[in-house]
Design a protein around this motif. Structure first.
Motif, mmCIF file in Angstrom:
data_model
loop_
_atom_site.group_PDB
_atom_site.id
_atom_site.type_symbol
_atom_site.label_atom_id
_atom_site.label_comp_id
_atom_site.label_asym_id
_atom_site.label_seq_id
_atom_site.Cartn_x
_atom_site.Cartn_y
_atom_site.Cartn_z
ATOM 1 N N ALA A 196 34.099 -34.959 62.994
ATOM 2 C CA ALA A 196 34.708 -35.972 63.856
ATOM 3 C C ALA A 196 34.039 -35.962 65.221
ATOM 4 O O ALA A 196 33.368 -34.997 65.603
ATOM 5 C CB ALA A 196 36.206 -35.707 64.005
ATOM 6 N N MET A 209 39.695 -40.577 67.939
ATOM 7 C CA MET A 209 38.656 -39.804 67.244
ATOM 8 C C MET A 209 38.149 -40.600 66.045
ATOM 9 O O MET A 209 38.940 -41.256 65.346
ATOM 10 C CB MET A 209 39.220 -38.476 66.741
ATOM 11 C CG MET A 209 39.666 -37.519 67.818
ATOM 12 S SD MET A 209 38.321 -36.640 68.623
ATOM 13 C CE MET A 209 37.926 -35.394 67.404
ATOM 14 N N LEU A 211 36.741 -40.019 62.424
ATOM 15 C CA LEU A 211 36.854 -38.918 61.464
ATOM 16 C C LEU A 211 36.271 -39.294 60.108
ATOM 17 O O LEU A 211 36.611 -40.351 59.557
ATOM 18 C CB LEU A 211 38.338 -38.542 61.288
ATOM 19 C CG LEU A 211 38.704 -37.590 60.142
ATOM 20 C CD1 LEU A 211 38.184 -36.183 60.422
ATOM 21 C CD2 LEU A 211 40.221 -37.571 59.928
ATOM 22 N N SER A 213 36.789 -38.755 56.670
ATOM 23 C CA SER A 213 37.993 -38.254 56.005
ATOM 24 C C SER A 213 37.774 -37.780 54.578
ATOM 25 O O SER A 213 38.595 -37.033 54.042
ATOM 26 C CB SER A 213 39.066 -39.345 56.025
ATOM 27 O OG SER A 213 38.545 -40.570 55.537
ATOM 28 N N VAL A 223 41.305 -42.399 64.423
ATOM 29 C CA VAL A 223 42.611 -41.770 64.624
ATOM 30 C C VAL A 223 42.976 -41.816 66.102
ATOM 31 O O VAL A 223 42.131 -41.544 66.963
ATOM 32 C CB VAL A 223 42.585 -40.295 64.148
ATOM 33 C CG1 VAL A 223 43.943 -39.636 64.331
ATOM 34 C CG2 VAL A 223 42.122 -40.211 62.697
ATOM 35 N N THR A 235 44.409 -35.537 64.511
ATOM 36 C CA THR A 235 43.166 -35.584 63.735
ATOM 37 C C THR A 235 43.177 -34.541 62.617
ATOM 38 O O THR A 235 42.807 -34.822 61.468
ATOM 39 C CB THR A 235 41.951 -35.362 64.653
ATOM 40 O OG1 THR A 235 41.998 -36.319 65.724
ATOM 41 C CG2 THR A 235 40.651 -35.531 63.887
ATOM 42 N N HIS A 239 43.243 -35.434 58.574
ATOM 43 C CA HIS A 239 42.251 -34.859 57.657
ATOM 44 C C HIS A 239 42.927 -34.177 56.473
ATOM 45 O O HIS A 239 42.520 -34.349 55.316
ATOM 46 C CB HIS A 239 41.382 -33.868 58.439
ATOM 47 C CG HIS A 239 40.407 -33.127 57.601
ATOM 48 N ND1 HIS A 239 40.128 -31.795 57.783
ATOM 49 C CD2 HIS A 239 39.655 -33.525 56.544
ATOM 50 C CE1 HIS A 239 39.228 -31.409 56.886
ATOM 51 N NE2 HIS A 239 38.932 -32.432 56.131
#
Length: 268
Positions: A196, A209, A211, A213, A223, A235, A239
C-alpha cells in the motif's frame, strides 16, 4: 389565441424552472450546512480495544452496505446490509430492501441521497437483534478521501456512531490526486497482496491509502477513514477482509442486492 397560449405556457415553464433552481440552491445550502455540522462529530482515530490488537482480537462482526440500481433507473435501488463473522467472513445476517432515491445526485453530496437508507437498515437490525450489530461497517464509497473530507462513509459513521471504513474502486480526483505518471508508477510498485501507499494531496493532507488487496488484481482499492478508526487500522482490516479485490462485506452486500433486484424483476 394560440400565440397567447404559447406565451402563457412558456412563461409557466420559465417560472417552474426558476422555482426549481431556487429550490436546488436552497437544498445545496442546507446540505452544506448539515455536512459542516456532521463533520464536527467525526472521529478519525481508533476508539475500540480490538482496533489496537495485531490480530483484531475482540472483533467478531463486520458489516457491509451497498446500493444497487435497477438498469437504466437512477431512482429505484436495492439497499443491502450484511453482517459477516470475523475472521471467518461468513454471512450471519442480511437484509435487502427496495428504496426510492428522490434526492438528486449532486457531486460531493452523495451521502444525502444514499446514507439515509443505509442508516435505516442499521437501525432496523439494532432494533431487531442488537447482538448481530456490526462492530465496524465497510462502505462502498469514500470517507475522508473526499472534496470536503466527509464522504458517505463518514456520514454513515456519524449517523450510526459506529466505526466505518470507506472503500472505493476508483480514484477520486481531489486535492491534486490524479492518475498521472507518478501515481501510475506507485501503483506498478504494488507487487504483493497487502502492499500500500498513502494518498497525499497537494495540500499535504493524507486522505487515504491505495491498497493491493489480492494477488490477481492489477488495480488497487482506495481506503479512507469513515469514523472512529485510524487510517492504518482501516487499511490493515480491509486487507484482512479481502478474498478478492473488494472486501468481502461489501462484495457480499453487492452480490445480494443485485440478486434481490434480479429476483424481483423476474416476478414483476
Amino acid at each position: 389565441r394560440a400565440g397567447v397560449a404559447d406565451a402563457g405556457e412558456a412563461g409557466s415553464m420559465l417560472a417552474t424552472r426558476e422555482s426549481e433552481g431556487e429550490d436546488g440552491r436552497r437544498r445545496l445550502r442546507q446540505w452544506e450546512s448539515q455536512q459542516v455540522e456532521l463533520k464536527k462529530q467525526m472521529v478519525d482515530h481508533n476508539t475500540e480495544d480490538w482496533q489496537s490488537n495485531e490480530d483484531f482480537a475482540g472483533l467478531e462482526r463486520v458489516g457491509g452496505v451497498d446500493l444497487s440500481f435497477i438498469k437504466e433507473d437512477e431512482v429505484n435501488a436495492c439497499a443491502s446490509l450484511v453482517v459477516l463473522s470475523y475472521p471467518d467472513l461468513e454471512v450471519i445476517y442480511e437484509e435487502c430492501r427496495m428504496v426510492c432515491l428522490n434526492a438528486p445526485y449532486i457531486p460531493g453530496f452523495l451521502a444525502f441521497r444514499e446514507a439515509p437508507f443505509l442508516e435505516e437498515a442499521v437501525r432496523r437490525l439494532q432494533h431487531k437483534d442488537p447482538s448481530l450489530l456490526p462492530q465496524v461497517i465497510f462502505v462502498d464509497g469514500n470517507g475522508m478521501f473526499h472534496h470536503r473530507e466527509f464522504g458517505v462513509a463518514c456520514h454513515l459513521g456519524v449517523l450510526t456512531d459506529l466505526p466505518c471504513i470507506g472503500v472505493a474502486k476508483n480514484l477520486l480526483h481531489v486535492d491534486g490526486l490524479e492518475e498521472k505518471h507518478l501515481l501510475k508508477e506507485k501503483i506498478k510498485d504494488l507487487h504483493e497482496r497487502g502492499n500500500a501507499f498513502t494518498l497525499t494531496g497537494t495540500s499535504g493532507k493524507v486522505l487515504g491509502m491505495a491498497l493491493k488487496s489480492c494477488e490477481k488484481s492489477t488495480k488497487p482499492i482506495y481506503v479512507s477513514v469513515g469514523h472512529r478508526i485510524s487510517l492504518g487500522t482501516a487499511t490493515r482490516l480491509t486487507h484482512s477482509c479481502c478474498k478478492y479485490r473488494v472486501p468481502e462485506p461489501i462484495r457480499q452486500a453487492d452480490i445480494r442486492s443485485r440478486e434481490y433486484i434480479r429476483r424481483n424483476a423476474n416476478t414483476s
